[in-house]
Design a protein around this motif. Structure first.
Motif, mmCIF file in Angstrom:
data_model
loop_
_atom_site.group_PDB
_atom_site.id
_atom_site.type_symbol
_atom_site.label_atom_id
_atom_site.label_comp_id
_atom_site.label_asym_id
_atom_site.label_seq_id
_atom_site.Cartn_x
_atom_site.Cartn_y
_atom_site.Cartn_z
ATOM 1 N N UNK A 1 4.621 -0.792 -4.072
ATOM 2 C CA UNK A 1 4.271 -1.030 -5.660
ATOM 3 C C UNK A 1 4.024 0.159 -6.260
ATOM 4 N N UNK B 1 -7.714 -7.238 3.590
ATOM 5 C CA UNK B 1 -8.641 -7.930 2.205
ATOM 6 C C UNK B 1 -8.766 -6.268 1.440
ATOM 7 N N UNK C 1 4.705 -16.299 -5.325
ATOM 8 C CA UNK C 1 4.755 -14.730 -5.704
ATOM 9 C C UNK C 1 3.613 -14.169 -4.751
ATOM 10 N N UNK C 2 2.512 -14.770 -4.525
ATOM 11 C CA UNK C 2 1.727 -14.147 -3.732
ATOM 12 C C UNK C 2 1.926 -14.127 -2.166
ATOM 13 N N UNK D 1 -1.695 -4.469 -7.517
ATOM 14 C CA UNK D 1 -0.638 -5.427 -7.904
ATOM 15 C C UNK D 1 -0.571 -6.516 -6.724
ATOM 16 N N UNK D 2 -1.208 -6.169 -5.490
ATOM 17 C CA UNK D 2 -1.197 -7.158 -4.426
ATOM 18 C C UNK D 2 -1.865 -8.432 -4.878
ATOM 19 N N UNK D 3 -2.763 -8.387 -5.877
ATOM 20 C CA UNK D 3 -3.441 -9.476 -6.343
ATOM 21 C C UNK D 3 -2.878 -10.080 -7.583
ATOM 22 N N UNK D 4 -1.709 -9.660 -8.107
ATOM 23 C CA UNK D 4 -1.358 -10.328 -9.375
ATOM 24 C C UNK D 4 0.170 -10.978 -9.057
ATOM 25 N N UNK D 5 0.759 -11.814 -9.897
ATOM 26 C CA UNK D 5 2.074 -12.260 -9.509
ATOM 27 C C UNK D 5 3.056 -11.339 -9.726
ATOM 28 N N UNK D 6 4.398 -11.632 -9.540
ATOM 29 C CA UNK D 6 5.654 -11.043 -9.612
ATOM 30 C C UNK D 6 5.891 -10.755 -11.264
ATOM 31 N N UNK E 1 10.917 -7.446 -10.320
ATOM 32 C CA UNK E 1 10.288 -7.717 -8.903
ATOM 33 C C UNK E 1 10.840 -9.141 -8.488
ATOM 34 N N UNK F 1 2.832 -6.980 3.530
ATOM 35 C CA UNK F 1 1.866 -6.212 3.762
ATOM 36 C C UNK F 1 1.244 -6.597 5.092
ATOM 37 N N UNK G 1 3.227 -19.827 -9.432
ATOM 38 C CA UNK G 1 3.555 -18.569 -9.136
ATOM 39 C C UNK G 1 2.535 -18.454 -7.518
ATOM 40 N N UNK H 1 1.163 1.545 2.766
ATOM 41 C CA UNK H 1 2.244 0.383 2.509
ATOM 42 C C UNK H 1 2.364 0.067 0.930
ATOM 43 N N UNK H 2 1.012 -0.236 0.312
ATOM 44 C CA UNK H 2 1.067 -0.756 -0.955
ATOM 45 C C UNK H 2 1.360 0.162 -1.828
ATOM 46 N N UNK I 1 3.247 -5.430 8.094
ATOM 47 C CA UNK I 1 3.155 -4.097 8.476
ATOM 48 C C UNK I 1 1.904 -3.948 9.199
ATOM 49 N N UNK J 1 4.221 -11.169 -2.033
ATOM 50 C CA UNK J 1 3.528 -9.787 -2.059
ATOM 51 C C UNK J 1 2.565 -9.744 -0.726
#
Lengths: 151, 292
Positions: B270, B234, A78-79, B282-287, B291, A86, A75, B265-266, A89, A82
């Protein structure tokens, strides 16, 4: 001499880096403007690395990773998927032309796709011209303004 | 009963029954400024106050209270503290719980249904009339999580929170770059923004490492820009919009703009707003699911 952009490519060693090799052995023409950096996974490319590349004078940054579902580390991409939008932008908000940063998926067998993405991206960046992101030390204009206002 | 006396009574209760070892709240200092207060005995509970100058986000002190040994060991399980939070601060509690920074059981949250705090509060410049920008946009005046609620839950009208972003977004990239460079140029890298932030909890900040080959801790414009953009990044999906970073900035860099931009944006990508529930961003998790 005509302007040629400097492009940094962060290539995942498991897919796009091998894809680049394949493009080479297949004798495909791809833009020489790309300076490839081999990374263990596109998920390794932290936003600081991308900003560093622009800080050091890159005109464009290309991040290439495995297609979703094909990551060597399950994965990691995946990161990236995502993270990059971000960051995109954010950097656009801070004044970077959005076209200068691109994320793409290239598998190890897609040499032709690799060459096409690199060529397309290089053309887009060449069209944009030199990037104004790089700043060396303090800004002369700002310093001059302060000096003049104090006189 | 006023908010102040209610908070004092709650604190006195908690301390005298040994439910908590410390109550983190607000007091008015000798020069009339409202400031954070750490109350350890029931007798001292009278120092606590509530007014519209209570601007500080006290959740930033939870790390120090609950992790006295830093991050080398698990949190001290026996420690339990109470903390006074506004609606915005309470979202920080949820984020910290979601990120396993604190245990929810170790915090007794005294939530205050707040009416907003004044501009210039904490700096002794409050005029007692103008609400802070974030308060005029705030849609939740009731804390999202609390053990004791002070005051009545209330609904408020909200304003469009995008209006100050819109004017920047309408600029060309070159104009925006110029705007931000002139802002970042003033930065003195005092790290006040980072210290005030409840989410900035790394034991060693990435931007303050002198052994890093690729992130400078110098004072050049490049490095200052990387620091601010990186810090904003961050905080993407984690920032709860308390705007403390902007308030404490000695050179008035509008850091809140960056944070609001990324929060937007987030939320667009999401459908997630930080801190409404104790779930990770959700930015720190996997798809997952569709998704991919």
């Amino acid at each position: 001499m005509t302007y040629e952009p400097r492009i940094i490519g962060f290539l995942c060693t498991w897919c796009s880096y091998t894809g680049a090799d394949l493009a080479g052995t297949a004798r495909l023409q791809s833009a020489w403007n790309l300076r490839s950096i081999r990374v263990p996974c596109s998920g390794r490319v932290s936003p600081e690395l991308i900003m560093k590349a622009f800080d050091q004078g890159a005109d464009g940054v290309l991040v290439l990773g495995c297609h979703i579902g094909e990551c060597h580390y399950d994965n990691g991409n995946h990161r990236t998927a995502k993270r990059l939008p971000v960051l995109h932008s954010l950097m656009e908000f801070a004044g970077l032309e959005p076209e200068r940063l691109r994320l793409g998926w290239v598998s190890a067998s897609e040499g032709e796709r690799f060459a096409r993405i690199v060529n397309e991206f290089t053309d887009v960046v060449r069209e944009l011209g030199p990037c104004s992101w790089q700043q060396n030390g303090h800004r002369p204009q700002a310093v001059r303004a302060i000096l003049e206002s104090e006189v | 009963m006023s908010y102040t006396t209610e908070i004092q009574a709650t604190a006195r209760d908690l301390l005298s029954s040994d439910q908590v070892s410390c109550v983190i709240g607000y007091e008015v200092g000798p020069r009339g400024r409202t400031r954070p207060a750490f109350i350890y005995t029931a007798d001292d509970a009278d120092r606590l106050v509530w007014n519209q100058n209570c601007t500080h986000n006290l959740t930033t002190y939870l790390h120090q209270k609950l992790r006295p040994n830093g991050y080398t060991s698990a949190p001290a399980e026996t420690e339990r503290v109470a903390i006074v939070v506004k609606a915005c601060d309470s979202r920080a509690i949820n984020v910290l719980v979601a990120e396993s920074q604190i245990n929810r059981e170790q915090v007794h949250v005294i939530g205050v249904a707040c009416d907003g705090v004044f501009e210039g509060a904490g700096l002794g410049r409050s005029d007692g009339a103008t609400l802070q920008h974030r308060c005029t946009e705030c849609g939740e005046r009731t804390p999202v999580t609390y053990d004791t609620l002070i005051g009545e839950p209330q609904a408020v009208d909200t304003l469009d929170s995008e209006h100050d972003l819109a004017h920047l977004e309408a600029m060309t990239p070159a104009e925006r770059a110029e705007f931000w460079l002139s802002q970042f140029d003033r930065c003195i890298r005092c790290y006040a923004c980072r210290q005030a932030c409840p989410m900035c909890s790394c034991p060693t900040c990435l931007y303050e490492r002198d052994d890093s080959q690729w992130i400078g801790m110098g004072n050049g414009l490049n490095e200052k820009r990387t620091f601010h953009l990186g810090r904003a990044y961050h905080l993407a999906g984690r920032c709860i919009g308390c705007d403390e970073c902007e308030r404490v900035c000695p050179v008035d860099i509008p850091i809140g703009l960056l944070n609001r931009k990324l929060a937007g944006e987030v939320e667009a990508a999401f459908g997630y707003r930080a801190g409404l529930e104790p779930i990770p961003s959700p930015l720190t998790t996997i798809l997952s699911g569709k998704e991919g």
